[in-house]
Design a protein around this motif. Structure first.
Motif, PDB file in Angstrom:
ATOM      1  N   ASN A  37       0.866  -1.179   0.000  1.00 30.32           N
ATOM      2  CA  ASN A  37       0.000   0.000   0.000  1.00 30.32           C
ATOM      3  C   ASN A  37       0.907   1.235   0.000  1.00 30.32           C
ATOM      4  O   ASN A  37       2.043   1.175   0.442  1.00 30.32           O
ATOM      5  CB  ASN A  37      -0.975  -0.184   1.156  1.00 30.32           C
ATOM      6  CG  ASN A  37      -1.031   0.830   2.217  1.00 30.32           C
ATOM      7  OD1 ASN A  37      -0.416   1.882   2.190  1.00 30.32           O
ATOM      8  ND2 ASN A  37      -1.815   0.496   3.189  1.00 30.32           N
ATOM      9  N   PRO A  38       0.438   2.339  -0.566  1.00 36.85           N
ATOM     10  CA  PRO A  38       1.294   3.532  -0.705  1.00 36.85           C
ATOM     11  C   PRO A  38       1.950   3.984   0.600  1.00 36.85           C
ATOM     12  O   PRO A  38       3.072   4.495   0.574  1.00 36.85           O
ATOM     13  CB  PRO A  38       0.333   4.599  -1.239  1.00 36.85           C
ATOM     14  CG  PRO A  38      -0.697   3.824  -1.980  1.00 36.85           C
ATOM     15  CD  PRO A  38      -0.875   2.554  -1.188  1.00 36.85           C
ATOM     16  N   LYS A  40      -0.497  13.452  -3.945  1.00 33.93           N
ATOM     17  CA  LYS A  40      -0.542  12.059  -3.516  1.00 33.93           C
ATOM     18  C   LYS A  40      -1.705  11.344  -4.193  1.00 33.93           C
ATOM     19  O   LYS A  40      -1.583  10.185  -4.564  1.00 33.93           O
ATOM     20  CB  LYS A  40      -0.687  11.956  -1.992  1.00 33.93           C
ATOM     21  CG  LYS A  40       0.606  12.139  -1.241  1.00 33.93           C
ATOM     22  CD  LYS A  40       0.401  11.892   0.246  1.00 33.93           C
ATOM     23  CE  LYS A  40       1.706  12.028   1.004  1.00 33.93           C
ATOM     24  NZ  LYS A  40       1.521  11.868   2.451  1.00 33.93           N
ATOM     25  N   GLU A  50      -1.092   8.004  -6.182  1.00 31.40           N
ATOM     26  CA  GLU A  50      -1.705   6.772  -5.681  1.00 31.40           C
ATOM     27  C   GLU A  50      -2.686   6.170  -6.681  1.00 31.40           C
ATOM     28  O   GLU A  50      -2.774   4.949  -6.823  1.00 31.40           O
ATOM     29  CB  GLU A  50      -2.389   7.032  -4.341  1.00 31.40           C
ATOM     30  CG  GLU A  50      -1.397   7.308  -3.232  1.00 31.40           C
ATOM     31  CD  GLU A  50      -2.035   7.685  -1.902  1.00 31.40           C
ATOM     32  OE1 GLU A  50      -3.277   7.578  -1.764  1.00 31.40           O
ATOM     33  OE2 GLU A  50      -1.279   8.097  -1.003  1.00 31.40           O
ATOM     34  N   ASN A  81      -1.584   2.495  -7.652  1.00 29.37           N
ATOM     35  CA  ASN A  81      -2.473   1.434  -7.172  1.00 29.37           C
ATOM     36  C   ASN A  81      -3.029   0.540  -8.274  1.00 29.37           C
ATOM     37  O   ASN A  81      -3.569  -0.528  -7.986  1.00 29.37           O
ATOM     38  CB  ASN A  81      -3.625   2.015  -6.347  1.00 29.37           C
ATOM     39  CG  ASN A  81      -3.202   2.320  -4.929  1.00 29.37           C
ATOM     40  OD1 ASN A  81      -2.366   1.634  -4.350  1.00 29.37           O
ATOM     41  ND2 ASN A  81      -3.775   3.375  -4.364  1.00 29.37           N
ATOM     42  N   ARG A 117       0.572  -1.645  -8.341  1.00 27.31           N
ATOM     43  CA  ARG A 117       1.320  -1.802  -7.083  1.00 27.31           C
ATOM     44  C   ARG A 117       2.641  -2.551  -7.268  1.00 27.31           C
ATOM     45  O   ARG A 117       2.900  -3.550  -6.606  1.00 27.31           O
ATOM     46  CB  ARG A 117       0.457  -2.471  -6.019  1.00 27.31           C
ATOM     47  CG  ARG A 117      -0.631  -1.565  -5.496  1.00 27.31           C
ATOM     48  CD  ARG A 117      -1.296  -2.128  -4.270  1.00 27.31           C
ATOM     49  NE  ARG A 117      -2.196  -1.140  -3.694  1.00 27.31           N
ATOM     50  CZ  ARG A 117      -2.663  -1.209  -2.478  1.00 27.31           C
ATOM     51  NH1 ARG A 117      -2.317  -2.203  -1.686  1.00 27.31           N
ATOM     52  NH2 ARG A 117      -3.467  -0.286  -2.027  1.00 27.31           N
TER      53      ARG A 117
END
Length: 183
Positions: A99-100, A165, A169, A173, A176
């Motif tokens: 996850n970021p 962000k 993201e 995402n 990933r």
């Protein structure tokens, strides 16, 4: 987060070297140089050492040539073969699937993160290849800074810049895929 973190990693311009498809190697070498690894190797030398996949599968090596587009080939190298190759120069950690926030923690710890995104953080342009469905506008950048609602990247095409962000993201995402370059 109220404070700004900027590792200020080197920016290697892939196009200045004629490597129109050399973003993964440029981002990786910038991260290695930041951690004081492979300092005696320039980008041109680094590219010549990159493993090429005989079947143009980026999950096995670089799919094609970093210097030209070839019909039917997907010119990229993905996480596993990139780590296998570049780990001879420094310590790397596969953060794929992370996850970021994990990426941000790595940067806070002083470790830049190579992330797979898209060129200019644009919407992905998906195409099917024998090895799977991938965005043909695939790109890799080095995440090297953070502040409240922004991240900083060293981008082998567009240089160094801050972006939201949210934008980072949204594109990160989708796949990933990430590698931390450790001290």
């Amino acid at each position: 987060m109220s404070s700004e973190i900027l590792l200020n990693a080197e920016n290697i311009n892939q196009n200045a070297w004629g490597a129109i498809n050399g973003c993964e190697a440029a981002s990786m070498l910038a991260g290695l140089h930041y951690q004081h690894h492979a300092l005696d190797i320039n980008y041109g030398q680094f590219l010549l050492e990159m493993p090429i996949s005989p079947d143009a599968n980026p999950y096995r090596g670089f799919g094609g040539s970093p210097f030209k587009n070839q019909k039917g080939k997907f010119e990229a190298i993905f996480v596993r073969p990139l780590i296998l190759w570049a780990s001879r120069y420094g310590h790397l950690q596969d953060l794929s699937g992370a996850n970021p926030e994990w990426l941000y923690e790595a940067v806070k710890a002083g470790n830049p993160v190579l992330t797979f995104v898209t060129v200019h953080f644009a919407d992905p342009e998906w195409e099917q290849y024998p090895f799977g469905k991938v965005p043909v506008n695939n790109h890799a950048v080095l995440l090297d800074g953070l502040k409240a609602d922004q991240v900083h990247v060293s981008d082998p095409i567009d240089g160094k810049y801050w972006l939201s962000k949210d934008q980072f993201e949204r594109i990160y995402n989708l796949r990933r895929m990430a590698i931390t370059i450790l001290k």
